[in-house]
Design a protein around this motif. Structure first.
Motif, PDB file in Angstrom:
ATOM      1  N   ASP A   1      -7.226  44.133   2.439  1.00 16.85           N
ATOM      2  CA  ASP A   1      -6.878  45.494   2.863  1.00 16.85           C
ATOM      3  C   ASP A   1      -6.730  45.564   4.384  1.00 16.85           C
ATOM      4  N   ILE A   2      -7.592  44.837   5.087  1.00 15.69           N
ATOM      5  CA  ILE A   2      -7.491  44.807   6.554  1.00 15.69           C
ATOM      6  C   ILE A   2      -6.170  44.171   6.969  1.00 15.69           C
ATOM      7  N   PHE A   3      -5.792  43.088   6.279  1.00 16.99           N
ATOM      8  CA  PHE A   3      -4.508  42.448   6.572  1.00 16.99           C
ATOM      9  C   PHE A   3      -3.359  43.436   6.376  1.00 16.99           C
ATOM     10  N   SER A   4      -3.449  44.198   5.309  1.00 18.17           N
ATOM     11  CA  SER A   4      -2.389  45.163   5.015  1.00 18.17           C
ATOM     12  C   SER A   4      -2.291  46.221   6.111  1.00 18.17           C
ATOM     13  N   GLN A   5      -3.428  46.680   6.596  1.00 12.03           N
ATOM     14  CA  GLN A   5      -3.442  47.703   7.644  1.00 12.03           C
ATOM     15  C   GLN A   5      -2.830  47.182   8.946  1.00 12.03           C
ATOM     16  N   HIS A   6      -3.053  45.902   9.225  1.00 12.52           N
ATOM     17  CA  HIS A   6      -2.552  45.308  10.470  1.00 12.52           C
ATOM     18  C   HIS A   6      -1.212  44.601  10.274  1.00 12.52           C
ATOM     19  N   GLN A   7      -0.649  44.681   9.055  1.00 12.90           N
ATOM     20  CA  GLN A   7       0.623  44.023   8.741  1.00 12.90           C
ATOM     21  C   GLN A   7       0.577  42.527   9.058  1.00 12.90           C
ATOM     22  N   THR A   8      -0.532  41.929   8.704  1.00 11.99           N
ATOM     23  CA  THR A   8      -0.716  40.486   8.885  1.00 11.99           C
ATOM     24  C   THR A   8      -0.289  39.758   7.614  1.00 11.99           C
ATOM     25  N   GLY A   9       0.538  38.752   7.767  1.00 17.04           N
ATOM     26  CA  GLY A   9       0.982  37.981   6.609  1.00 17.04           C
ATOM     27  C   GLY A   9      -0.107  37.047   6.111  1.00 17.04           C
ATOM     28  N   TRP A  10      -0.129  36.772   4.814  1.00 17.29           N
ATOM     29  CA  TRP A  10      -1.138  35.874   4.266  1.00 17.29           C
ATOM     30  C   TRP A  10      -0.649  35.246   2.964  1.00 17.29           C
ATOM     31  N   LEU A  11      -1.309  34.157   2.596  1.00 11.65           N
ATOM     32  CA  LEU A  11      -1.052  33.457   1.330  1.00 11.65           C
ATOM     33  C   LEU A  11      -2.363  32.839   0.892  1.00 11.65           C
ATOM     34  N   ALA A  12      -2.707  32.989  -0.390  1.00 15.80           N
ATOM     35  CA  ALA A  12      -3.973  32.472  -0.907  1.00 15.80           C
ATOM     36  C   ALA A  12      -3.736  31.701  -2.198  1.00 15.80           C
ATOM     37  N   THR A  13      -4.483  30.624  -2.382  1.00 17.41           N
ATOM     38  CA  THR A  13      -4.370  29.797  -3.579  1.00 17.41           C
ATOM     39  C   THR A  13      -5.121  30.438  -4.747  1.00 17.41           C
ATOM     40  N   LEU A  14      -4.511  30.413  -5.935  1.00 20.81           N
ATOM     41  CA  LEU A  14      -5.097  31.001  -7.140  1.00 20.81           C
ATOM     42  C   LEU A  14      -5.200  29.954  -8.244  1.00 20.81           C
ATOM     43  N   ASN A  15      -6.009  30.253  -9.252  1.00 27.62           N
ATOM     44  CA  ASN A  15      -5.924  29.491 -10.498  1.00 27.62           C
ATOM     45  C   ASN A  15      -5.070  30.269 -11.489  1.00 27.62           C
ATOM     46  N   LEU A  16      -4.544  29.597 -12.492  1.00 28.57           N
ATOM     47  CA  LEU A  16      -3.561  30.218 -13.378  1.00 28.57           C
ATOM     48  C   LEU A  16      -4.127  31.359 -14.213  1.00 28.57           C
ATOM     49  N   ASN A  17      -5.469  31.455 -14.316  1.00 33.53           N
ATOM     50  CA  ASN A  17      -6.079  32.518 -15.125  1.00 33.53           C
ATOM     51  C   ASN A  17      -6.533  33.713 -14.300  1.00 33.53           C
ATOM     52  N   HIS A  18      -6.242  33.692 -13.006  1.00 27.94           N
ATOM     53  CA  HIS A  18      -6.629  34.838 -12.173  1.00 27.94           C
ATOM     54  C   HIS A  18      -5.883  36.084 -12.650  1.00 27.94           C
ATOM     55  N   LYS A  19      -6.580  37.231 -12.665  1.00 30.46           N
ATOM     56  CA  LYS A  19      -5.987  38.450 -13.221  1.00 30.46           C
ATOM     57  C   LYS A  19      -5.538  39.407 -12.123  1.00 30.46           C
ATOM     58  N   VAL A  20      -4.354  39.982 -12.354  1.00 33.15           N
ATOM     59  CA  VAL A  20      -3.796  41.015 -11.482  1.00 33.15           C
ATOM     60  C   VAL A  20      -3.277  42.135 -12.377  1.00 33.15           C
ATOM     61  N   GLN A  21      -2.762  43.176 -11.758  1.00 32.18           N
ATOM     62  CA  GLN A  21      -2.195  44.280 -12.525  1.00 32.18           C
ATOM     63  C   GLN A  21      -0.706  44.424 -12.231  1.00 32.18           C
ATOM     64  N   PHE A  22       0.031  44.840 -13.254  1.00 31.68           N
ATOM     65  CA  PHE A  22       1.453  45.125 -13.080  1.00 31.68           C
ATOM     66  C   PHE A  22       1.772  46.376 -13.892  1.00 31.68           C
ATOM     67  N   GLN A  23       2.181  47.450 -13.183  1.00 36.44           N
ATOM     68  CA  GLN A  23       2.483  48.741 -13.818  1.00 36.44           C
ATOM     69  C   GLN A  23       1.326  49.218 -14.691  1.00 36.44           C
ATOM     70  N   GLY A  24       0.116  49.042 -14.147  1.00 43.91           N
ATOM     71  CA  GLY A  24      -1.083  49.535 -14.819  1.00 43.91           C
ATOM     72  C   GLY A  24      -1.626  48.643 -15.907  1.00 43.91           C
ATOM     73  N   GLN A  25      -0.956  47.536 -16.209  1.00 49.49           N
ATOM     74  CA  GLN A  25      -1.393  46.632 -17.262  1.00 49.49           C
ATOM     75  C   GLN A  25      -1.982  45.352 -16.653  1.00 49.49           C
ATOM     76  N   PRO A  26      -3.100  44.824 -17.200  1.00 48.09           N
ATOM     77  CA  PRO A  26      -3.681  43.580 -16.683  1.00 48.09           C
ATOM     78  C   PRO A  26      -2.884  42.364 -17.173  1.00 48.09           C
ATOM     79  N   PHE A  27      -2.707  41.408 -16.285  1.00 49.07           N
ATOM     80  CA  PHE A  27      -2.024  40.154 -16.608  1.00 49.07           C
ATOM     81  C   PHE A  27      -2.753  39.002 -15.921  1.00 49.07           C
ATOM     82  N   THR A  28      -2.778  37.849 -16.578  1.00 50.99           N
ATOM     83  CA  THR A  28      -3.093  36.635 -15.826  1.00 50.99           C
ATOM     84  C   THR A  28      -1.855  36.286 -15.010  1.00 50.99           C
ATOM     85  N   VAL A  29      -2.030  35.595 -13.902  1.00 55.08           N
ATOM     86  CA  VAL A  29      -0.861  35.264 -13.080  1.00 55.08           C
ATOM     87  C   VAL A  29       0.097  34.369 -13.860  1.00 55.08           C
TER      88      VAL A  29
END
Length: 702
Positions: A498-526
């Motif tokens: 969130d701090i990165f977003s406020q300062h418009q700082t670019g970033w990239l982070a490594t994930l595992n294939l089962n990490h969960k995010v949301q898309f249009q209100g629905q949960p998905f693994t990446v």
């Protein structure tokens, strides 16, 4: 350890003195011609063996000769073969001689041929049975010294992705106009014709402008002629809005006095930073001619504040010996971007297959008429055994290159001598060249108790010195002012994102294939999100662990929890192995403002830095005998690993030669990877220091 000097009227007499004084088991350190005859430096095997048993830790006052002694002992067969020859006895098989003759028959210069065969390991030298393996070793050495574009596919050509001005230069008849048309046709097939402009400066050759005009009409591309005496600035209005401007220049001999004026006309004040000169080399020309062409064209370009790093090899279908043009590429540190053979447009231009070109260059038939026995004997006096002393020039050139090309490398060398980290390494988090920060995981590698250091990266995505160590007392804080992009081996806390977003700082982070995010209100693994909603990006070729791989990326929009921040899930596959399946699969999470170009830049950096933790551990073990405190040992290990990766992945042509020479020093074969470069770099540092001290001892013996 006593090195003795022997002088005589001839090399044969000097060798006789060595044998009489030190016996047949003497080791030749070096030999050379002098105005008075010949001079040989030698050491007895007993002295050498005694130095090998020494276990003292090296220091500036007392250099470590044990490693050098081991290499000298490995070359005893070479010295004994020379003594047999002096005594008139039948000498063992000499693969160095055979490889030298093969290189010369293939068109390589005497200087490069001697340099390469002198590096042949002794284990591959004295047996006919090992010649096929020695020949394979030689091919690998040559390939490692040639900087080149991908051998995969036309769509991966970095040439066709260039934005700005690209001018093709070279002597008359080398194929500039045809090459311009071939690349223009390939560009149109990929990017369309609206963003391309063709320019010709050839007002001398009859029909030259008409020839390019015909191609331009067929491709429906705009073309303009640059009047004699004008510069590209005069076409500024026509160049506006064009992604790529291909310039077909007038062909001129490298000895033509007007050449400097023609090269200078390619310098545009507005487009200088994006202007790229590509030298065309006729593969069928003599090596001496090619060498002169490259040398003069590069010099004149520098005088006009331009640089020639790239080349295209033409007329491959007309050459019988490929070695001459490859020799020139190596000598002048050029990057081979393409090869051309034939007149068909656009078919007869290809992404280079350097391994095949090198293999073809070593298939020429060797006969006594091509290389007389006397030529080898004359040259063999210059051929030095493959040992550290005899290759002082190689150690010195490598050390000079590392100092010139790696920022803050001298600080690392000094830290190794003093066995302590520079004070400012702790006070200055990252150097001025910083563009990205790669934050290492907060846990060590499995089976190791130390945390991998953090790294700063420059605009090329290459590691910088110094690395930054984890500290429990004073943890490194993520300061957005340090760099515009933050890379993570792990997923940071949502609050930090969130701090990165406020300062418009670019970033990239490594994930595992089962990490969960949301898309249009629905949960998905990446993994599931990419499969259902992923959008493919363009494909790119990258260097990964010593091999060129095709990076295929897919991207999908998502939101993080609990802040519902817009992010992008990135899935990457590396292709290029014998199997159709990917050789690697990776998932990352990036900020929502990350563009497609930035995605490629960041993911490439992350992939290439995957070796860093393992290389740091390898360097740590290599430094174990130095009796360093844990913090110093880890800092130096991280710095050595960063240097190895910098050398491995730097795309500049001068690094190709450096990688090849370091591969030779390491004694390793096959792909050029960080785990082979790292011990060679450490060896260069120590051998250089030892040779300086040994050189003083030798002079004192005189």
């Amino acid at each position: 350890m006593t090195i003795r000097r022997f002088r005589a009227a001839s090399h044969k007499d000097a060798m006789r003195k060595v044998r009489d004084a030190l016996g047949e088991d003497a080791v030749i350190v070096s030999s050379r011609k002098t105005a008075q005859g010949a001079e040989v430096f030698a050491i007895s095997e007993a002295d050498l063996a005694q130095s090998q048993d020494a276990d003292e830790v090296p220091s500036p006052a007392s250099p470590d000769f044990s490693g050098i002694a081991q290499q000298l002992l490995s070359d005893m067969q070479d010295m004994r073969a020379m003594l047999h020859q002096q005594q008139g006895e039948k000498a063992p098989d000499d693969n160095r001689k055979r490889l030298y003759r093969q290189l010369r028959a293939g068109g390589y210069s005497d200087a490069l041929s001697r340099q390469l065969v002198a590096l042949l390991p002794s284990a591959l030298n004295h047996s006919n049975k090992t010649y096929p393996e020695a020949l394979k070793w030689l091919q690998q050495q040559i390939v490692a010294r040639i900087s080149h574009q991908s051998e995969m596919r036309v769509n991966d050509w970095e040439l066709l992705q260039h934005q700005g001005v690209m001018a093709f230069v070279g002597p008359t008849g080398v194929g500039k106009t045809t090459t311009t048309a071939k690349l223009a046709a390939n560009y149109v097939m990929q990017h369309g014709n609206d963003s391309l402009l063709l320019v010709t400066t050839d007002s001398y050759r009859i029909g030259a402008q008409q020839q390019l005009a015909i191609y331009a009409e067929l491709l429906d591309v705009q073309m303009h002629a640059l009047a004699d005496g004008d510069t590209l600035d005069s076409l500024a209005e026509k160049m506006h809005g064009k992604r790529l401007v291909l310039v077909d220049t007038v062909g001129m001999s490298q000895r033509d006095q007007r050449l400097a004026q023609k090269i200078a006309a390619l310098g545009s004040a507005e487009h200088r930073d994006s202007t790229r000169l590509v030298l065309l080399l006729n593969a069928a020309a003599q090596q001496e001619t090619l060498d002169e062409v490259a040398r003069i064209y590069q010099r004149i370009a520098r005088e006009s504040d331009l640089i020639i790093h790239d080349c295209i090899l033409t007329k491959l279908d007309e050459t019988a010996r490929m070695g001459g043009v490859l020799d020139t590429v190596i000598r002048h540190k050029l990057t081979v971007q393409a090869t051309a053979s034939g007149q068909r447009v656009p078919e007869d231009i290809r992404v280079p297959d350097i391994e095949q070109l090198v293999a073809d260059s070593l298939t020429a038939e060797v006969s006594s008429s091509q290389l007389a026995e006397s030529e080898w004997e004359q040259a063999s006096e210059k051929l030095e055994p493959s040992q550290v002393f005899a290759h002082g020039h190689l150690i010195q050139s490598n050390m000079q290159a590392l100092r010139q090309q790696i920022p803050h490398f001298d600080e690392l060398v000094q830290a190794l001598k003093l066995k302590q980290l520079p004070d400012h390494w702790a006070n200055t988090a990252f150097p001025d060249e910083l563009n990205m920060i790669r934050w290492a995981a907060p846990q060590p590698l499995q089976g190791w108790s130390h945390l991998t250091p953090h790294l700063g990266l420059n605009k090329r995505g290459l590691p910088l010195l110094p690395p930054v160590l984890h500290s429990a007392e004073n943890p490194v804080l993520v300061d957005m002012a340090l760099a515009p992009v933050q890379l993570f081996d792990y997923l940071p806390q949502p609050e930090l994102l969130d701090i990165f977003s406020q300062h418009q700082t670019g970033w990239l982070a490594t994930l595992n294939l089962n990490h969960k995010v949301q898309f249009q209100g629905q949960p998905f693994t990446v993994n599931g999100l990419v499969k259902k909603h992923g959008i493919p990006l363009s494909k790119h070729t990258i260097l990964y662990r010593g091999e060129r791989r095709r990076l295929e990326l897919t991207i999908a929009a998502a939101e993080t929890e609990p802040s519902q921040q817009l992010v992008q899930v990135i899935y990457g596959e590396l292709h290029g192995g014998p199997s159709k399946n990917p050789v690697q699969r990776r998932y990352w999470l990036a900020d929502g403002n990350c563009t497609a170009e930035q995605v490629v830049e960041r993911t490439r950096a992350m992939l290439q830095l995957e070796e860093f933790a393992r290389l740091t551990r390898l360097a740590w073990r290599s430094l174990g005998k130095y009796e360093l405190d844990s913090r110093t040992q880890l800092g130096l290990a991280g710095a050595l690993a960063a240097v190895a990766l910098h050398v491995e992945y730097h795309a500049a042509a001068q690094f190709a030669g450096l990688r090849g020479e370091l591969l030779s020093i390491s004694g390793k074969r096959g792909r050029v990877q960080g785990d082979k470069l790292l011990p060679a770099i450490l060896h260069v540092i120590h051998a250089y220091d030892s040779l300086v001290v040994a050189g003083r001892e030798v002079e004192a013996q005189g």
